[in-house]
Scaffold this motif. Structure first.
Motif, mmCIF file in Angstrom:
data_model
loop_
_atom_site.group_PDB
_atom_site.id
_atom_site.type_symbol
_atom_site.label_atom_id
_atom_site.label_comp_id
_atom_site.label_asym_id
_atom_site.label_seq_id
_atom_site.Cartn_x
_atom_site.Cartn_y
_atom_site.Cartn_z
ATOM 1 N N ARG A 761 16.148 -22.892 16.192
ATOM 2 C CA ARG A 761 16.561 -21.766 17.026
ATOM 3 C C ARG A 761 16.354 -22.067 18.521
ATOM 4 N N ILE A 776 21.192 -18.550 10.957
ATOM 5 C CA ILE A 776 21.129 -18.580 9.498
ATOM 6 C C ILE A 776 19.753 -18.133 9.059
ATOM 7 N N ASP A 777 19.602 -17.886 7.759
ATOM 8 C CA ASP A 777 18.341 -17.358 7.240
ATOM 9 C C ASP A 777 17.190 -18.300 7.556
ATOM 10 N N ASP A 778 16.006 -17.702 7.698
ATOM 11 C CA ASP A 778 14.821 -18.525 7.947
ATOM 12 C C ASP A 778 14.631 -19.503 6.793
ATOM 13 N N PRO A 787 7.965 -20.052 8.000
ATOM 14 C CA PRO A 787 9.424 -20.191 8.002
ATOM 15 C C PRO A 787 9.928 -20.662 9.364
ATOM 16 N N LEU A 789 12.978 -20.772 12.114
ATOM 17 C CA LEU A 789 14.205 -20.112 12.557
ATOM 18 C C LEU A 789 15.248 -21.195 12.826
#
Length: 815
Positions: A761, A776-778, A787, A789
């Motif tokens: 991220r 997108i999802d972690d 998790p 990012l």
């Protein structure tokens, strides 16, 4: 006495024995061939008749068995009529069937579920036993094969078979049939006294047999004839073996509905007994013919003995030299004609022998003369080759030529190729200092030139009959009337000519001409060696003069060498400096793009960039999807071709965006940005390069897919701090980055699907203005406790390539 011994030897091993052996051999051969043909025809006839007879019996027996079983099936089907629909009626029908058909030993009634309702034998009756026969092989195999006949089975040594028939209400009657009645079809009256028969089922088990056949229940599947017919589509052989291993003639016939085979067989030795009797008769006939042939051969050979013995004795006397002996044979045939030819040959030999002694004496004289000439020629060769001085060789050649030819004068001319003329160089018998046209003779239109052109000697037996030329005039004035011109030539050219003169006119013999040709070859060799020696001596003197000049030049070169040493010393220092620069560039090019390495090398103080330090970097990790499975199913050569195309495409883009290649690991590649050279837009460079990599490798994956390889391409990008520097040892150094950011890039790459770019991220935030992307999802990644990012980069939307423009501006500023 000798005549008696010759006669005995002739009788023992000569023409007598050949006549007798030839006649006996011919008679024996004819009788043997006739007996063999007759035996073969008899054998085929007996074998065919035996096989045809047994085949007819086997087919008839199979038809009778088939008819008997069909009758049994019809009689048993009577109890399945629809009117018998109660247990009592069916019991009555079963009892009546057992009384009328002795082959049926037991009857059973099964309901639709395979449960037994009635079981009746001739002694007992069992009702409602409810025994489960739904899986009984007699029922299942009968129903599965679509025939009422079940495979045969044995109780002890007695064969049985079941016949199953259905009722209208779904129940089934199973009749157990005792197959002992099959032996009635194989009685001795049917089979015969010398043959035997048996019946086998599809497994090769014997169901019935004749009195001399194999035991009932024995498995014969190992016999070749049984094994052949048991195979699907198998053809019955005409011969085989019995259970004792004896050869038999066999024939068989199939019982169609049951898959049984009826075999009729007879031992081969017993069937072929008439052939043995015939062979005895043939042997007696051959023996009788042998005796008759020997007697006839002896009589015929003895009639030829006397004239042939006379011919041998006469030939022996002729061979011993008694050419006056004549052979007397009066047989009025070819032998008498042969004796007359021997007598004529003896007369010719006597005449030839009388002339042979004179010819031998003449040849002996010629040979002695030739040996003497060869000895002289050998002495000439040694004398000519003993000196390398041309002025000494030429008189020796002239003297030896005069000695060989017994001539009155010899002239030797040398050839001047430039003026194309022959010059007198040596002479015996004529003063070479005397003036005249013979001292220089033109090659054109002269005997010397003609002999040199053809390479063959020219003989002039009478000078008065030849055309005018200088040599002719001088020779005739000096009293010479015959001349022999021998050319002195070899492969390299013309050396001159040797002229032999005689006062008497007359022909020169062929032997003398041939001898002079040989002598001329040796003379040419001596003259060539002398000329070569003269040339070598002249060259030696020239080399001595050249050596003094070379010595002077060597002293001058030594002075110049001292000056060059000083210049080389300064040049070595400069070359050493240049090699250091080249080595530095070589080391940098192992990690960086060539333009970056040149940039570092051209600037002072940048070697420290490769030392260990900590810095924020952007890490790109990429690899191929499905590569492991690809390498397991593909040849290594094809896998290497794919990797070469893959690495070539990535390498070009890495150099274009000035990234640092950290390592290759098969299909995995890691690229660093912002190390060792720093860029303000290193993250943008990494993302822009990754987008172009994805498009480029995407085209390659389509190409690979056309070749049958299903491969994808994934990229992971992370931004963070890492420790950078050189690792390894002196002979092998690598520039590497160590830190969690490299692991994160690798894990993001693992999460990326085919043709997908997954970034952290933080990277997405740095390039968000220039890209099309989406969060997108972690992600829960291995090696990270929380998790992560992440985001996916879809495309680069900036119209101007700021990354490349910025790199160009930076290089211009540093210059």
């Amino acid at each position: 006495m000798n005549e008696v011994k010759d006669r005995a030897g002739f009788l023992r091993e000569g023409l007598f024995a050949k006549y007798v052996v030839a006649l006996v051999g011919l008679v024996v051969f004819v009788l043997a061939v006739n007996g063999a043909i007759e035996t073969w025809i008899t054998y085929r006839s007996i074998k065919s008749s035996v096989n045809d007879g047994m085949s007819e019996k086997a087919e008839a027996t199979a038809k009778r068995i088939q008819q008997s079983l069909s009758d049994l099936e019809r009689q048993i089907s009577w109890v399945t009529r629809a009117s018998s629909n109660t247990t009592d009626l069916r019991r009555a029908d079963y009892a009546q069937l057992l009384r009328q058909v002795p082959q049926v030993s037991q009857l059973s009634l099964l309901n639709a579920q395979g449960r037994e309702q009635i079981r009746m034998t001739r002694q007992t009756v069992t009702l409602d036993s409810n025994a489960d026969f739904s899986r009984d092989v007699r029922l299942t195999e009968t129903l599965s094969r679509g025939t009422p006949f079940a495979p045969a089975y044995f109780r002890g040594e007695r064969p049985f078979m079941s016949i199953a028939l259905s009722h209208a209400d779904g129940s089934v009657t199973i009749a157990e049939v005792d197959l002992d009645f099959l032996s009635e079809f194989l009685i001795d009256a049917q089979v015969g006294k010398v043959a035997f028969a048996y019946i086998t089922d599809s497994r090769g088990d014997v169901l019935a047999t004749s009195s001399t056949g194999p035991e009932v229940g024995k498995n014969l599947s190992a016999l070749p004839q049984v094994a052949a017919v048991s195979k699907p589509g198998g053809v019955a052989p005409a011969s085989g073996t019995d259970i004792k291993g004896n050869a038999v003639l066999t024939t068989s016939s199939l019982v169609p509905k049951l898959g049984w085979h009826v075999f009729f067989e007879q031992e081969t030795a017993q069937a072929l007994t008439p052939i043995r009797d015939q062979l005895v008769r043939i042997a007696l006939l051959i023996g009788l013919g042998l005796v008759v042939a020997i007697i006839a051969g002896i009589i015929m050979a003895r009639r030829m003995l006397v004239p042939i013995t006379a011919l041998r004795a006469g030939a022996r006397r002729l061979g011993a030299g008694d050419f006056g002996h004549r052979i007397e044979v009066k047989t009025s045939d070819e032998l008498e004609e042969l004796a007359n030819q021997f007598n004529g040959m003896a007369g010719q030999l006597a005449e030839t022998y009388s002339n042979l002694e004179a010819k031998v004496n003449e040849r002996t004289r010629d040979l002695a003369q030739s040996i003497n000439e060869l000895k002289v020629l050998e002495e000439v060769g040694r004398a000519v080759a003993s000196s390398l001085d041309l002025n000494a060789v030429l008189p020796t050649v002239a003297a030896r030529a005069l000695e060989i030819t017994h001539a009155d004068a010899v002239l030797i001319y040398g050839y001047d190729a430039a003026n194309r003329q022959f010059n007198l160089t040596e002479s015996i018998g004529i003063d070479k200092a005397a003036e005249g046209g013979h001292r220089a003779i033109d090659a054109h239109n002269s005997p010397l030139g003609e002999a040199a052109a053809t390479g063959e000697p020219i003989a002039m037996p009478d000078l008065g009959t030849v055309a005018d030329h200088p040599l002719r005039d001088v020779a005739m004035e000096a009293g010479f009337h015959s001349v022999l011109v021998v050319p002195l030539v070899d492969q390299t050219g013309i050396l001159g000519s040797l002229v032999v003169l005689r006062q008497n006119a007359g022909e020169f013999s062929d032997n003398l001409i041939g001898l002079m040709k040989t002598f001329a070859h040796q003379a040419v060799l001596a003259m060539r060696n002398a000329r070569l020696f003269t040339e070598v001596d002249h060259k030696s003197r020239e080399l001595q003069d050249a050596n003094s000049i070379v010595s002077q030049q060597a002293r001058k070169l030594q002075e110049q060498t001292d000056q060059l040493k000083d210049w080389n010393k300064s040049l070595e220092e400069r070359v050493e400096t240049q090699l250091g620069e080249i080595e530095r560039i070589r080391r940098l090019e192992r990690f960086l793009a060539p333009q970056v390495a040149q940039l570092i090398a051209s600037s002072d103080g940048h070697e420290g960039l490769l030392d260990s330090h900590r810095r924020e970097v952007t890490v790109v990790f990429c690899d191929l999807r499905g590569f492991t499975a690809f390498t397991e199913t593909t040849e290594p050569e094809e896998a290497m071709n794919v990797l070469r195309e893959y690495h070539a495409a990535l390498g070009e883009l890495i150099f274009k965006y000035e990234g640092t290649l950290d390592r290759y690991a098969g299909d995995g590649v890691m690229i660093l940005f912002n190390a060792p050279i720093q860029f303000e837009d290193h993250t943008a460079r990494a993302v822009r390069m990754s987008v172009e990599m994805r498009d480029t490798i995407g085209e390659l994956t389509e190409k690979w897919r056309n070749r049958g390889h299903n491969l994808g391409f994934g990229i992971g990008i992370a931004l963070g701090y890492a420790t950078l520097g050189q690792i390894g040892f002196e002979q092998r150094l690598e520039y590497a980055a160590i830190g969690s950011v490299t692991n994160l890039a690798s894990r993001l790459c693992d999460e990326a699907k085919a043709n997908q770019i997954v970034v952290s991220r933080r990277v997405y935030g740095m390039v968000e203005p220039w890209v099309e992307g989406r969060p997108i999802d972690d992600l829960n990644l291995k090696g990270f406790n929380h998790p992560i990012l992440a985001a996916e980069i879809m495309s680069w939307r900036e119209e101007v390539d700021n990354v490349v423009d910025a790199a160009a501006a930076r290089r211009k500023k540093m210059q």
